[in-house]
Write a protein that holds these residues in place. Structure first.
Motif, short mmCIF file in Angstrom:
data_model
loop_
_atom_site.label_atom_id
_atom_site.label_comp_id
_atom_site.label_asym_id
_atom_site.label_seq_id
_atom_site.Cartn_x
_atom_site.Cartn_y
_atom_site.Cartn_z
N ARG A 1 -26.65 74.69 83.63
CA ARG A 1 -27.35 73.58 82.97
C ARG A 1 -26.50 73.09 81.82
O ARG A 1 -25.67 73.84 81.30
N ARG A 2 -26.69 71.84 81.42
CA ARG A 2 -25.90 71.25 80.33
C ARG A 2 -26.75 71.16 79.06
O ARG A 2 -27.96 71.07 79.12
N VAL A 3 -26.06 71.14 77.94
CA VAL A 3 -26.79 71.03 76.67
C VAL A 3 -27.31 69.61 76.44
O VAL A 3 -28.22 69.39 75.65
N ASP A 4 -26.73 68.62 77.14
CA ASP A 4 -27.02 67.23 76.80
C ASP A 4 -27.80 66.48 77.86
O ASP A 4 -28.19 65.33 77.64
N ARG A 5 -28.02 67.10 79.03
CA ARG A 5 -28.74 66.39 80.10
C ARG A 5 -29.57 67.38 80.90
O ARG A 5 -29.19 68.54 81.05
N GLU B 1 -17.63 66.86 88.27
CA GLU B 1 -18.93 67.52 88.22
C GLU B 1 -19.92 66.83 89.15
O GLU B 1 -19.95 65.60 89.21
N VAL B 2 -20.70 67.65 89.87
CA VAL B 2 -21.73 67.07 90.73
C VAL B 2 -23.09 67.64 90.35
O VAL B 2 -23.17 68.73 89.79
N SER B 3 -24.10 66.89 90.63
CA SER B 3 -25.46 67.41 90.43
C SER B 3 -25.74 68.42 91.53
O SER B 3 -25.39 68.19 92.68
N ALA B 4 -26.39 69.51 91.16
CA ALA B 4 -26.61 70.54 92.17
C ALA B 4 -28.04 70.48 92.67
O ALA B 4 -28.93 69.97 92.00
#
Ligand code: NBP
Length: 478
Positions: free
Chosen positions: A457-461, A475-478
Motif C-alpha cells: 500500500r502507498r502512503v499517499d493513495r 507501478e500497476v494497481s494490484a
C-alpha cells in the motif's frame, strides 16, 4: 450433613485449598484417587473445620449438596480428563465442575462445550499463589458460565487473597476458557518479571561489582519504592541466603539452568497465533531455554567477549544501581503492556469481554506477580477501559519518559560489558518500535513485492500496488 463444596485431588494444592474452604466455615468433601491421602488430610487437619472424607467417587458425589460444586485439583492434562470422565456421569444438570489446575485454555474450552451439552457447568479456574496461596488466600481467575459465578463467587471471594483495600482477588473473568487464559498470561508476565530481576542482579554483580548480600540490600531498598512486589521481596531473601554446607552465597551453589513447566511457553505460542508481540515474555522463555542447554554452553566457553571493566568508585556503582532500577521499572511496564495486549487480543478472538482493570485488580494480592504496581494498572484501565495500550496511559508514559535515558545507558553498559540483557533490550526495542515514526517494514514490503509480487500500500493513495520489478519497474494497481 452435606458439603457445600468438594475437592478431588489432594496433593499440595488441593489439600491446602480444601483446608482454606474449611477454615472459612464451609463443609468440604474431600477425595483423592489414592485413598491414603484423603485419610491423611482428615486425620491431620480435621480439627481445622468440617471435612467429609470420601473413599469412592460415588460417596464423594453423594456428600455434596445440590447443585454440586466439585473442584478438581489434579495434574493438568490427561488426569483432568480422566477425573471428568469419572465424575460427569454421576452428576446432574445444574451441577458444577471447577477445574483449578493449570489447564490449557483450549482444553478448558473443549471441556466446557462437552459438559454444557450434559447440562453441567464447567468452570476453568486459574489459581495462583502456590501452596501457601492456596491455604491462606490465592488470586483466583474463574471462567465458565456467568451464572455459576453467582453461587460460586461468594465462596471464592471468602477464600481468596484480599488486596490492600480489602477487595477480594477474584472476579468472573469471562466465559469458557477466559480464566485459564488469563492465568496463562499471568504466568507469562511472571516469567518476564523474573527474567528482568535476574538481569538487574547480573548487572549489579558484574558491572557494579556488588556481592549477593549487597545486591539483596539494593533489592530491599527498591522494594520500598515503586517496584514494591512479592518477587522483589523474595529475591532479596534468596540473595542474602548463605549455603550452610559451604558458607558460600546460596545463589552461587545452585546450578544455573532454569526449568519451566510450560505456561510461559504457552503464553508465547498463543501470542504468536494471535499476532501479538510479547517479545519480553518470549525472551524470558528463551533465556530459560538457553540456560538449560548445558552442552551448548560448555562448547561456547572459549568464545570472545569484551574485556570487562568493573566500575571503580563506590559512587559510580551506586549511580549505576539507580539506573538499573529505572531500566527494570521501564522494562516491567513494557512486559505488562505486552501481557495485557495479549489478554485484549484473546478477549476479542474468543468474545470474552474481559475487564482489564478487574484483572489487574485481582492480581494485586495472593498471586506470584502481586505488586503495588498493579494498583496503578487497575487505575489506568478503570479511568479508560478502551486504553489502546498501557503505554498510552499518561502516568506510565511520563514514567517511561523519565526512565528512558537511564534505561538506554544500562542497555549500552550491558552490551559493552558483554552481560546478556535480552529482557531489558527487547523491552526497549519494543518501546522504540512502537514510538517510531517510520519502520523498516516499508522496506520489507518492497522486498516481498520484489520476490513474491505480494503487493504494497502507498502512503499517499488508497489501494494495493505492485511494481514490475523484472520489467520496466513501472507501478500497476494490484
Ligand atoms: P500435581 O500436579 O502433582 O498432581 C497430583 C494430583 O493429581 C494427585 O492428587 C494425584 O492423585 C492426582 N492424579 C494424577 Br497425577 N493422575 C490422576 C488420575 N489419572 N486420576 C485421578 N487423579 C490423578 O498436584 P499439585 O502440585 O497439587 O497441583 C494440582 C494442580 O494445580 C495442577 O494442575 C497444577 O498445575 C496446579 N497448580 C499448581 C501450583 C503449585 O504451586 N504447585 C500452583 C497453581 C496451580 P494420586 O494422589 O492418586 O497420585
Amino acid at each position: 450433613t452435606s458439603a457445600q463444596i468438594g475437592v478431588t485431588g489432594l496433593a499440595v494444592m488441593g489439600r491446602n485449598l480444601a483446608r482454606n474452604f474449611a477454615r472459612n466455615g464451609y463443609t468440604v468433601a474431600v477425595h483423592n484417587r489414592t485413598v491414603s491421602r484423603t485419610k491423611a488430610l482428615v486425620e491431620e487437619f480435621g480439627s481445622e473445620g468440617d471435612f467429609i472424607g470420601a473413599e469412592t467417587a460415588e460417596e464423594f458425589v453423594a456428600a455434596l449438596e445440590r447443585p454440586r460444586r466439585l473442584v478438581i485439583m489434579v495434574k493438568a492434562g490427561e488426569p483432568t480428563d480422566a477425573v471428568i470422565q469419572e465424575f460427569a456421569p454421576l452428576l446432574e444438570p445444574g451441577d458444577m465442575i471447577i477445574d483449578g489446575g493449570n489447564a490449557h485454555f483450549a482444553d478448558t474450552r473443549r471441556r466446557e462445550k462437552a459438559l454444557r451439552e450434559q447440562g453441567i457447568h464447567f468452570v476453568g479456574m486459574g489459581v495462583s499463589g502456590g501452596e501457601e496461596g492456596a491455604l491462606h488466600g490465592p488470586s483466583i481467575m474463574p471462567g465458565g458460565p456467568k451464572e455459576s459465578y453467582d453461587s460460586l463467587g461468594p465462596m471464592l471471594e471468602k477464600i481468596s487473597a484480599k488486596a490492600k483495600d480489602g477487595a477480594p482477588c477474584v472476579t468472573h473473568v469471562g466465559p469458557d476458557g477466559a480464566g485459564h487464559f488469563v492465568k496463562m498470561v499471568h504466568n507469562g508476565i511472571e516469567y518476564a518479571d523474573m527474567q528482568l530481576i535476574g538481569e538487574a542482579y547480573q548487572l549489579l554483580r558484574d558491572v557494579a561489582g556488588y556481592s549477593p548480600a549487597e545486591i539483596a540490600d539494593v533489592f530491599r531498598t527498591w522494594n520500598q519504592g515503586r517496584l514494591d512486589s512479592y518477587l522483589i521481596e523474595i529475591t532479596a531473601e534468596v540473595l542474602s541466603h548463605v549455603d550452610a554446607a559451604t558458607g558460600k552465597p546460596f545463589v552461587d551453589v545452585v546450578v544455573d539452568e532454569a526449568e519451566q513447566k510450560g505456561t510461559g511457553r504457552w503464553t508465547v505460542q498463543i501470542a504468536l497465533d494471535l499476532g501479538v508481540p510479547v517479545s519480553g515474555i518470549a525472551e524470558a522463555v528463551f533465556a530459560r531455554s538457553l540456560s538449560g542447554h548445558a552442552a551448548l554452553r560448555a562448547a561456547s566457553q572459549g568464545l570472545a567477549g569484551p574485556k570487562p571493566k568493573a566500575l571503580g568508585k563506590e559512587e559510580e556503582a551506586a549511580a549505576f544501581a539507580d539506573r538499573v532500577e529505572q531500566a527494570l521499572y521501564a522494562s516491567k511496564i513494557v512486559s505488562y503492556t505486552q501481557g495485557f495486549h495479549e489478554i485484549t487480543a484473546g478477549s476479542e478472538e474468543y468474545d470474552w469481554d474481559i475487564d482489564l482493570g478487574a484483572v489487574a485488580s485481582i492480581w494485586r494480592g495472593g498471586c506470584i506477580i502481586r505488586a503495588a504496581f498493579l494498583d496503578r494498572i487497575r487505575a489506568a484501565y478503570d479511568a479508560r477501559p478502551d486504553l489502546p495500550s498501557l503505554l498510552s496511559d499518561e502516568t506510565f508514559a511520563r514514567e517511561i519518559a523519565g526512565a528512558q535515558d537511564d534505561w538506554r545507558e544500562v542497555v549500552i553498559a550491558s552490551v559493552r560489558q558483554g552481560v546478556p540483557t535480552p529482557g531489558f533490550s527487547a523491552a526497549l526495542a519494543y518501546y522504540d518500535g512502537l514510538r517510531a515514526d517510520r519502520l523498516p517494514a516499508a522496506l520489507t514490503q518492497g522486498q516481498r513485492d520484489f520476490f513474491g509480487a505480494h503487493t504494497y500500500r502507498r502512503v499517499d493513495r488508497e489501494g494495493s500496488f505492485h511494481t514490475l520489478w523484472g520489467g520496466d519497474r513501472s507501478e500497476v494497481s494490484a
